[in-house]
Design a protein around this motif. Structure first.
Motif, PDB file in Angstrom:
ATOM      1  N   ALA A  25      24.516  32.137  13.675  1.00 25.19           N
ATOM      2  CA  ALA A  25      25.827  32.652  13.272  1.00 25.19           C
ATOM      3  C   ALA A  25      25.963  34.127  13.603  1.00 25.19           C
ATOM      4  O   ALA A  25      27.016  34.585  14.070  1.00 25.19           O
ATOM      5  CB  ALA A  25      26.036  32.418  11.781  1.00 25.19           C
TER       6      ALA A  25
ATOM      7  N   GLY B 280      28.478  35.365  16.267  1.00 26.00           N
ATOM      8  CA  GLY B 280      29.447  36.308  15.722  1.00 26.00           C
ATOM      9  C   GLY B 280      29.526  37.572  16.544  1.00 26.00           C
ATOM     10  O   GLY B 280      30.606  38.109  16.796  1.00 26.00           O
TER      11      GLY B 280
ATOM     12  N   GLU C 272      30.741  32.289  13.858  1.00 29.90           N
ATOM     13  CA  GLU C 272      30.037  31.686  12.726  1.00 29.90           C
ATOM     14  C   GLU C 272      30.418  30.222  12.547  1.00 29.90           C
ATOM     15  O   GLU C 272      29.561  29.378  12.259  1.00 29.90           O
ATOM     16  CB  GLU C 272      30.335  32.495  11.462  1.00 29.90           C
TER      17      GLU C 272
ATOM     18  N   PRO D 230      28.224  34.158   6.536  1.00 31.44           N
ATOM     19  CA  PRO D 230      27.911  33.499   7.818  1.00 31.44           C
ATOM     20  C   PRO D 230      27.225  32.149   7.642  1.00 31.44           C
ATOM     21  O   PRO D 230      27.515  31.206   8.389  1.00 31.44           O
ATOM     22  CB  PRO D 230      26.986  34.513   8.502  1.00 31.44           C
TER      23      PRO D 230
END
Length: 470
Positions: free
Chosen positions: A40, A44, A58, A317
């Motif tokens: 994540a 991200g 995420e 996340p």
């Protein structure tokens, strides 16, 4: 034969304690959390480099690790890392629930209630229009979609009602994280989006409980009255009992960052448990408690920076990545499912945009403010995924219809940030919004985490913004 009474105290004391989690389930759980968090964060950051908020990456982390890719390419490895054992799945779900409740609670803390009171009519009009238009479109679309997918005639009415509920909700966690990532939560349009979204979600949970009751035993006046009564009871308790209790607890914690963080987190979780016990959703209690904390007059936002850091940098996340694990895009290979999914997606987006736009224009907001509200409220995200999971459990949805609703949730969450960013660029920042932003910059100077985001100094990078008292 005499009736066997409760076990004696000595028997209870001598009973063997519950053993801790076994070594292998613990290993799997730690690997799941670590892999999801790492992926994540990486995705991200990649999303940030592409000009998108980290939440886009995420959500994608869970999709890639789920049956859509990892479970398809390496089924044996996926079954080992992500087993379908309910006990193992519930461990990961528990982390996600803690994350979303704390995230929603922090969102409530950041709400500017003075602005909401001044513009409450605007939020209500935007919310009502944003509810009724997609609800009507969803119910009307339900029968043609059911016919396309070959759903039994006897089940089509319930499917149509459920589709309407699914299309009218917004996702407070996704909206909150998006606004924080994009440094927009201090803007009036951000505050209005959150307020209208909370009204949407409250109505959506109420409608979901009604539809669920109809599925199980038929709709009665008693079921509807009980749901409404529980909602009014929560609001009454919050005003009469909750407000003084929150003030007292925070007053006792003054002078200690650790005690303030602990008390805030504990109150948010207990409030969530309270609404859950009444048959309402836990997120409603967490959000309401956050608003009580933020408006108590005894709360120093500078002391909760560490809580924001943990929630936004770690827990959130993991939560969004976990939500993507249940998505199976392989169902879209069927032409009928793909066609139905595209129709539902287009109607869902247009319906929410049209409703929010109408409500905003009736409130004399500008065209760009109306479009920004429509873009923000279009993010349905994890809330709609939860709704879809309820439909799956009740038997209203099958794998194909579940995938369609989840697709709407993911796509609307991905498309909302760029549309919101484009609209807000054309809205002038007011002096009041500038004062809020100055306070948030002061919070960053006092020290905070740095995390990937679309712009330097965004709340995602410094844990979360500080809201000014105006």
């Amino acid at each position: 034969m005499p009736h066997a009474g409760p076990p004696a105290a000595t028997e209870l004391l001598s009973a063997a304690p519950v053993p801790p989690i076994a070594a292998h389930p613990l290993l799997i759980f730690l690997l799941q959390v670590g892999v999801l968090l790492l992926l994540a964060i990486m995705l991200g950051r990649l999303a940030s480099r592409c000009g998108l908020p980290p939440i886009v990456g995420e959500l994608s982390a869970g999709v890639l690790l789920g049956p859509s890719l990892f479970g398809w390419v390496a089924p044996d490895a996926a079954a080992w890392l992500l087993p379908s054992d309910p006990a193992q799945v519930h461990l990961l779900d528990a982390v996600g629930q803690i994350a979303v409740l704390l995230l929603v609670g922090l969102t409530g803390i950041e709400m500017d209630l003075r602005m909401i009171r001044r513009r409450g009519g605007t939020a209500l009009r935007v919310s009502l229009a944003g509810l009724l238009v997609p609800l009507a479109l969803g119910v009307g679309l339900g029968h043609p979609v059911a016919h396309m997918l070959g759903i039994d005639t006897s089940d089509r009415q319930m499917f149509a009602l459920f589709l309407g509920v699914a299309m009218c909700v917004s996702a407070i966690p996704v909206i909150a994280k998006t606004l924080m990532d994009m440094d927009l939560i201090h803007r009036d349009v951000g505050q209005l989006t959150l307020a209208a979204g909370m009204i949407d979600d409250t109505f959506g949970w109420l409608m979901l409980s009604v539809v669920s009751a109809m599925t199980v035993g038929g709709l009665t006046a008693g079921v509807f009255a009980e749901a409404v009564g529980s909602l009014l009871l929560v609001l009454l308790i919050a005003l009469i009992v909750g407000r003084p209790l929150v003030r007292r607890a925070l007053r006792l914690c003054k002078g200690s960052d650790e005690r303030t963080v602990s008390a805030a987190a504990a109150m948010i979780l207990l409030a969530a448990a309270g609404t859950q016990s009444l048959g309402l959703e836990a997120v409603f209690g967490a959000y309401l408690c956050g608003m009580l904390i933020g408006s108590s007059g005894e709360f120093d936002r500078a002391r909760t920076g560490s809580l924001r850091m943990v929630v936004l940098a770690v827990l959130a996340p993991v939560f969004f990545a976990t939500a993507g694990l249940r998505i199976d895009l392989r169902a879209l290979t069927e032409p009928a499912v793909l066609g139905a999914a595209l129709i539902v997606l287009v109607i869902a987006v247009l319906g929410k945009f049209a409703g929010a736009y109408i409500g905003a224009r009736l409130s004399r907001l500008s065209r760009w403010e109306a479009l920004a509200l429509g873009a923000g409220m279009n993010a349905r995200g994890v809330i709609e995924i939860i709704v879809a999971m309820v439909g799956l459990r009740l038997g209203i949805l099958d794998t194909r219809t579940y995938t369609i609703i989840v697709l709407v949730a993911v796509v609307t969450s991905v498309m909302a940030p760029p549309l919101l960013k484009a609209a807000v660029k054309r809205i002038d920042c007011t002096p009041e919004e500038q004062r809020r932003h100055v306070a948030w910059r002061g919070a960053r100077e006092r020290g905070s985490p740095e995390q990937g985001g679309p712009a330097r100094g965004s709340p995602a990078e410094r844990g979360s913004p500080e809201r000014a008292e105006t």
